[in-house]
Design a protein around this motif. Structure first.
Motif, PDB file in Angstrom:
ATOM      1  N   PRO A 171       0.619  -1.689  -0.072  1.00  0.00           N
ATOM      2  CA  PRO A 171       0.281  -0.013  -0.142  1.00  0.00           C
ATOM      3  C   PRO A 171       1.220   1.139   0.309  1.00  0.00           C
ATOM      4  O   PRO A 171       2.029   1.280   1.104  1.00  0.00           O
ATOM      5  N   LEU A 172       0.532   1.934  -0.630  1.00  0.00           N
ATOM      6  CA  LEU A 172       1.341   3.692  -0.580  1.00  0.00           C
ATOM      7  C   LEU A 172       0.129   4.466   0.534  1.00  0.00           C
ATOM      8  O   LEU A 172      -0.419   4.864   1.054  1.00  0.00           O
ATOM      9  N   GLU A 173       1.676   4.910   1.161  1.00  0.00           N
ATOM     10  CA  GLU A 173       0.489   5.957   2.435  1.00  0.00           C
ATOM     11  C   GLU A 173       1.874   7.584   2.049  1.00  0.00           C
ATOM     12  O   GLU A 173       2.090   7.753   1.119  1.00  0.00           O
ATOM     13  N   ASP A 174       1.164   8.309   2.836  1.00  0.00           N
ATOM     14  CA  ASP A 174       1.196  10.027   2.443  1.00  0.00           C
ATOM     15  C   ASP A 174       2.767   9.597   2.882  1.00  0.00           C
ATOM     16  O   ASP A 174       3.448   9.457   3.903  1.00  0.00           O
ATOM     17  N   VAL A 175       3.443  10.509   1.944  1.00  0.00           N
ATOM     18  CA  VAL A 175       5.386  10.083   2.576  1.00  0.00           C
ATOM     19  C   VAL A 175       4.927  12.115   3.115  1.00  0.00           C
ATOM     20  O   VAL A 175       4.787  13.370   2.455  1.00  0.00           O
ATOM     21  N   PRO A 176       5.204  12.014   4.586  1.00  0.00           N
ATOM     22  CA  PRO A 176       5.463  13.567   5.041  1.00  0.00           C
ATOM     23  C   PRO A 176       6.009  13.940   4.629  1.00  0.00           C
ATOM     24  O   PRO A 176       7.244  13.858   3.523  1.00  0.00           O
ATOM     25  N   GLY A 177       6.046  15.745   4.891  1.00  0.00           N
ATOM     26  CA  GLY A 177       7.252  16.850   4.050  1.00  0.00           C
ATOM     27  C   GLY A 177       7.009  16.823   3.053  1.00  0.00           C
ATOM     28  O   GLY A 177       7.401  18.015   2.398  1.00  0.00           O
ATOM     29  N   LEU A 178       5.640  16.679   2.090  1.00  0.00           N
ATOM     30  CA  LEU A 178       5.673  16.467   0.315  1.00  0.00           C
ATOM     31  C   LEU A 178       5.075  17.948   0.498  1.00  0.00           C
ATOM     32  O   LEU A 178       3.349  17.816   0.920  1.00  0.00           O
ATOM     33  N   SER A 179       4.714  18.982  -0.383  1.00  0.00           N
ATOM     34  CA  SER A 179       2.990  19.651  -0.137  1.00  0.00           C
ATOM     35  C   SER A 179       2.649  18.741  -1.255  1.00  0.00           C
ATOM     36  O   SER A 179       2.941  18.202  -2.423  1.00  0.00           O
ATOM     37  N   PRO A 180       0.712  19.606  -1.141  1.00  0.00           N
ATOM     38  CA  PRO A 180       0.428  18.701  -2.127  1.00  0.00           C
ATOM     39  C   PRO A 180       0.070  18.985  -3.745  1.00  0.00           C
ATOM     40  O   PRO A 180       0.409  18.760  -4.386  1.00  0.00           O
ATOM     41  N   GLU A 181       1.193  20.319  -4.015  1.00  0.00           N
ATOM     42  CA  GLU A 181       1.465  20.254  -5.477  1.00  0.00           C
ATOM     43  C   GLU A 181       2.424  19.525  -5.858  1.00  0.00           C
ATOM     44  O   GLU A 181       2.475  18.988  -6.862  1.00  0.00           O
ATOM     45  N   LEU A 182       3.718  19.065  -4.376  1.00  0.00           N
ATOM     46  CA  LEU A 182       4.908  18.144  -5.849  1.00  0.00           C
ATOM     47  C   LEU A 182       4.169  17.072  -5.406  1.00  0.00           C
ATOM     48  O   LEU A 182       4.927  15.777  -6.094  1.00  0.00           O
ATOM     49  N   VAL A 183       3.279  16.471  -4.805  1.00  0.00           N
ATOM     50  CA  VAL A 183       2.944  14.948  -4.377  1.00  0.00           C
ATOM     51  C   VAL A 183       2.478  14.970  -5.811  1.00  0.00           C
ATOM     52  O   VAL A 183       2.408  14.094  -7.253  1.00  0.00           O
ATOM     53  N   ASP A 184       1.382  15.520  -6.547  1.00  0.00           N
ATOM     54  CA  ASP A 184       0.704  15.605  -7.574  1.00  0.00           C
ATOM     55  C   ASP A 184       1.836  15.674  -8.908  1.00  0.00           C
ATOM     56  O   ASP A 184       1.557  15.116  -9.572  1.00  0.00           O
ATOM     57  N   ALA A 185       3.189  17.084  -8.938  1.00  0.00           N
ATOM     58  CA  ALA A 185       3.680  16.778 -10.150  1.00  0.00           C
ATOM     59  C   ALA A 185       4.182  15.088 -10.229  1.00  0.00           C
ATOM     60  O   ALA A 185       4.854  14.650 -11.284  1.00  0.00           O
ATOM     61  N   LEU A 186       4.650  15.484  -8.483  1.00  0.00           N
ATOM     62  CA  LEU A 186       5.528  13.929  -8.409  1.00  0.00           C
ATOM     63  C   LEU A 186       4.310  12.421  -9.603  1.00  0.00           C
ATOM     64  O   LEU A 186       5.779  11.417  -9.853  1.00  0.00           O
ATOM     65  N   LEU A 187       4.099  12.230  -9.007  1.00  0.00           N
ATOM     66  CA  LEU A 187       2.870  11.280  -8.976  1.00  0.00           C
ATOM     67  C   LEU A 187       1.874  11.562 -10.758  1.00  0.00           C
ATOM     68  O   LEU A 187       1.367  10.320 -11.460  1.00  0.00           O
ATOM     69  N   SER A 188       2.390  12.828 -11.424  1.00  0.00           N
ATOM     70  CA  SER A 188       1.830  12.815 -12.711  1.00  0.00           C
ATOM     71  C   SER A 188       2.508  11.874 -14.077  1.00  0.00           C
ATOM     72  O   SER A 188       1.947  11.148 -14.924  1.00  0.00           O
ATOM     73  N   PRO A 189       3.659  10.527 -13.321  1.00  0.00           N
ATOM     74  CA  PRO A 189       3.858  10.058 -14.585  1.00  0.00           C
ATOM     75  C   PRO A 189       3.054   8.429 -14.558  1.00  0.00           C
ATOM     76  O   PRO A 189       3.293   8.419 -15.002  1.00  0.00           O
ATOM     77  N   THR A 190       2.637   8.582 -13.125  1.00  0.00           N
ATOM     78  CA  THR A 190       2.075   7.692 -13.560  1.00  0.00           C
ATOM     79  C   THR A 190       0.612   7.524 -13.332  1.00  0.00           C
ATOM     80  O   THR A 190      -0.795   6.300 -13.167  1.00  0.00           O
ATOM     81  N   ARG A 191      -0.617   8.664 -14.110  1.00  0.00           N
ATOM     82  CA  ARG A 191      -1.381   8.738 -13.898  1.00  0.00           C
ATOM     83  C   ARG A 191      -2.105   8.356 -15.809  1.00  0.00           C
ATOM     84  O   ARG A 191      -1.093   7.929 -16.634  1.00  0.00           O
TER      85      ARG A 191
END
Length: 191
Positions: A171-191
């Motif tokens: 399971p994927l958990e939230d990674v502390p210390g990342l802004s929501p905008e950065l999370v969205d950007a980092l996960l963009s290749p997986t969409r």
């Protein structure tokens, strides 16, 4: 997840160290750490491999190769975890990392940095199709034989670890210390 990781209360040796490291850094033990704790010897060997790779290429290039590989295999775990490691190592600031996550070719990275990410991404999507021209691209940007091998090993190590997590449905958990905008950007290749 069907496998049963060791309980925190039963952890000893390297497993206890793995769990304690997550707790110290984040206040909880990540699911991927718990899964790798089932075979602590393999985890130790993986860590030894990484320690053998990083000195020749440095943390920044290691993280770029890791992010390129994680992008190629669409590893949500590793994109988030290594996005944070990139920030912690001050290898990039958040704005540049966010841009690199969306399109590393248009993120004001150096040509050498772009070559590393492109190489690692291609290795992760079409290793059998790679030729000397792919390695030559790294050489053209000043990388030595040892560094070319270590960039390759960094991407290969990320493939090993990430694909294992994916296959085990960790399971994927939230990674502390990342802004929501950065999370969205980092996960963009997986969409």
């Amino acid at each position: 997840m069907i496998v049963e990781p060791p309980a925190e209360s039963d952890a000893t040796g390297h497993v206890a160290d793995m769990y304690a490291g997550d707790i110290k850094t984040d206040g909880f033990v990540f699911a991927y750490t718990r899964v790798m704790a089932i075979n602590p010897e393999a985890h130790e060997a993986f860590e030894a491999l990484i320690r053998a790779i990083v000195p020749s290429i440095g943390v920044r290039t290691y993280e770029l190769a890791t992010l390129g590989a994680a992008r190629g295999i669409r590893s949500r775990h590793c994109l988030l975890a290594h996005g944070r490691k990139t920030l912690r190592a001050a290898a990039m600031d958040e704005e540049q990392l966010q841009r690199a996550a969306v399109d590393y070719r248009d993120a004001d990275l150096s040509p050498a940095d772009v070559a590393v990410m492109a190489y690692a991404e291609k290795m992760s999507t079409d290793a059998a199709g790679m030729t000397d021209a792919d390695s030559q691209s790294l050489r053209d940007h000043g990388f030595t034989d040892r560094q070319i091998v270590d960039i390759t090993l960094a991407a290969g190590a990320r493939n090993y670890f990430s694909r294992s997590l994916q296959a085990l449905a960790v399971p994927l958990e939230d990674v502390p210390g990342l802004s929501p905008e950065l999370v969205d950007a980092l996960l963009s290749p997986t969409r």
